[in-house]
Design a protein around this motif. Structure first.
Motif, mmCIF file in Angstrom:
data_model
loop_
_atom_site.group_PDB
_atom_site.id
_atom_site.type_symbol
_atom_site.label_atom_id
_atom_site.label_comp_id
_atom_site.label_asym_id
_atom_site.label_seq_id
_atom_site.Cartn_x
_atom_site.Cartn_y
_atom_site.Cartn_z
ATOM 1 N N ILE A 138 0.859 -1.174 0.000
ATOM 2 C CA ILE A 138 0.000 0.000 0.000
ATOM 3 C C ILE A 138 0.902 1.232 0.000
ATOM 4 O O ILE A 138 1.597 1.502 0.983
ATOM 5 N N LEU A 139 0.920 1.975 -1.102
ATOM 6 C CA LEU A 139 1.758 3.160 -1.201
ATOM 7 C C LEU A 139 1.080 4.310 -0.470
ATOM 8 O O LEU A 139 -0.079 4.638 -0.732
ATOM 9 N N THR A 140 1.812 4.919 0.450
ATOM 10 C CA THR A 140 1.281 6.045 1.211
ATOM 11 C C THR A 140 2.228 7.230 1.083
ATOM 12 O O THR A 140 3.378 7.087 0.680
ATOM 13 N N ILE A 179 10.825 0.203 -9.024
ATOM 14 C CA ILE A 179 11.337 -1.062 -8.488
ATOM 15 C C ILE A 179 10.208 -2.073 -8.316
ATOM 16 O O ILE A 179 10.333 -3.250 -8.685
ATOM 17 N N LEU A 180 9.095 -1.626 -7.763
ATOM 18 C CA LEU A 180 7.968 -2.532 -7.560
ATOM 19 C C LEU A 180 7.472 -3.097 -8.885
ATOM 20 O O LEU A 180 7.188 -4.304 -8.998
ATOM 21 N N ASP A 181 7.385 -2.250 -9.901
ATOM 22 C CA ASP A 181 6.959 -2.727 -11.215
ATOM 23 C C ASP A 181 7.958 -3.731 -11.790
ATOM 24 O O ASP A 181 7.575 -4.758 -12.369
ATOM 25 N N ALA A 182 9.251 -3.435 -11.652
ATOM 26 C CA ALA A 182 10.276 -4.318 -12.197
ATOM 27 C C ALA A 182 10.232 -5.702 -11.547
ATOM 28 O O ALA A 182 10.529 -6.710 -12.199
ATOM 29 N N HIS A 183 9.843 -5.753 -10.276
ATOM 30 C CA HIS A 183 9.756 -7.024 -9.559
ATOM 31 C C HIS A 183 8.340 -7.616 -9.607
ATOM 32 O O HIS A 183 8.094 -8.632 -8.973
ATOM 33 N N HIS A 184 7.455 -6.968 -10.338
ATOM 34 C CA HIS A 184 6.061 -7.440 -10.449
ATOM 35 C C HIS A 184 5.412 -7.581 -9.078
ATOM 36 O O HIS A 184 4.690 -8.536 -8.801
ATOM 37 N N ILE A 185 5.698 -6.606 -8.214
ATOM 38 C CA ILE A 185 5.091 -6.563 -6.891
ATOM 39 C C ILE A 185 3.863 -5.668 -6.968
ATOM 40 O O ILE A 185 3.954 -4.497 -7.346
ATOM 41 N N GLN A 186 2.715 -6.208 -6.639
ATOM 42 C CA GLN A 186 1.493 -5.427 -6.743
ATOM 43 C C GLN A 186 1.425 -4.372 -5.643
ATOM 44 O O GLN A 186 1.879 -4.579 -4.528
#
Length: 322
Positions: A2-4, A313-320
């Motif tokens: 959850i991005l805050t 980074i989250l996108d590159a690691h496919h982290i939702q």
């Protein structure tokens, strides 16, 4: 995850920027000196702030910091029980308004502290530095000093009083490390400056409300291995502060998120592998060209860069994330 983002209680440009970069969850300090409202143990005041965020399409996810004067609680002074009652009511209010996170610290008399808030770093950006050798050697007033043992006892007293209320309200309390993580500081004992200290703190309560704000830069400054420490406390981490420092606890400088000593991509992947899918926010950032360095660590351009870096980074690691 959850991005805050850490946003003020009243709408301003930072709210617009947060929405424009895809941040839909806010962390807010709702202390009266910042909000011009009553403290959040007042249900109407806290609801007013939550409703502002809701109207802007942002969920108020958590509170962070001392939401009213905590000195009597931390120093164990007469009147602390009345202040703890206020704290308990704040937790009930948070539960009623579905605000599930409270990031708190137990630094008495001196909070997060830097000796130089305007250090030039890459490209002339301005960061901040702590040097123990530059701290004034004269202790603060005797009535504001406390020993580590007394602070531990006051922390235990506080936890025993508030955790049943937090648990019933569905609020997770994330203990933040001391910043800087050393003791004493001008005669004030500080107790949350090692992984072992956090182990001791977590042993005081098995409540699901009793968790850790994993401020990774503070754990690094302690000299801890932040990867193994994250694994050690994986089940207790309820909130992550994403930032970096170079140096030691006695002398460190905060860096841009992409040029510090930590492998930031690897640590995010590590959190994911450990099963963490909770709230995360970028913390202290440099002030960049054209910005005022006030308050230091919380400039907007540096934050935009850091959030973009985090999302990449989250996108590159496919982290939702959401």
């Amino acid at each position: 995850m959850i991005l805050t983002d850490f946003l003020p209680a009243q709408p301003d440009r930072s709210w617009q920027l947060a929405k424009q970069i895809g941040i839909n969850h806010a962390i807010c300090k709702c202390a009266p000196e910042l909000t011009k409202l009553a403290a959040p143990d007042n249900l109407t005041a806290l609801r007013t702030i939550k409703d502002r965020f809701t109207a802007a399409g942002i969920r108020l996810y958590g509170l962070e910091g001392d939401e009213f004067d905590m000195q009597r609680i931390k120093l164990g002074l007469p009147g602390r029980d009345a202040d703890i009652a206020r704290y308990q009511q704040m937790l009930r209010n948070m539960g009623q308004l579905e605000i599930p996170l409270l990031c708190y610290n137990f630094m008495a008399s001196i909070g997060w502290f830097r000796t130089d808030p305007a250090v030039p770093i890459r490209g002339g950006a301005i960061s901040n530095r702590f040097r123990l050798s530059a701290v004034e050697t004269k202790p603060i007033a005797p009535e504001l000093q406390i020993s580590e043992s007394a602070l531990w006892e006051n922390y235990r007293y506080f936890i025993e009083a508030v955790h049943p209320i937090a648990e019933a309200a569905g609020v997770q309390m994330g203990l933040h490390p001391d910043d800087p993580p050393l003791s004493p500081l001008r005669g004030v004992g500080r107790i949350f400056n090692s992984a072992d200290a956090f182990e001791k703190a977590m042993s005081l309560s098995s409540s699901p409300a009793h968790g850790i704000t994993y401020c990774q830069a503070n754990f690094r400054a302690m000299g801890e291995d932040i990867f193994s420490t994250a694994e050690r406390f994986a089940k207790r981490i309820v909130f992550v502060h994403f930032r970096d420092v170079e140096g030691t606890r006695e002398d460190f400088t905060e860096t841009f998120h992409d040029n510090g000593p930590t492998d930031m991509a690897a640590i995010l992947a590590h959190y994911h592998a450990l099963g963490f899918n909770g709230p995360i926010r970028v913390d202290h950032v440099p002030s960049m060209a054209g910005e005022e360095n006030a308050p230091h660590g919380y400039a907007q351009l540096g934050r935009l860069f850091a959030v973009g870096y985090l999302k990449g980074i989250l996108d590159a690691h496919h982290i939702q994330y959401c």
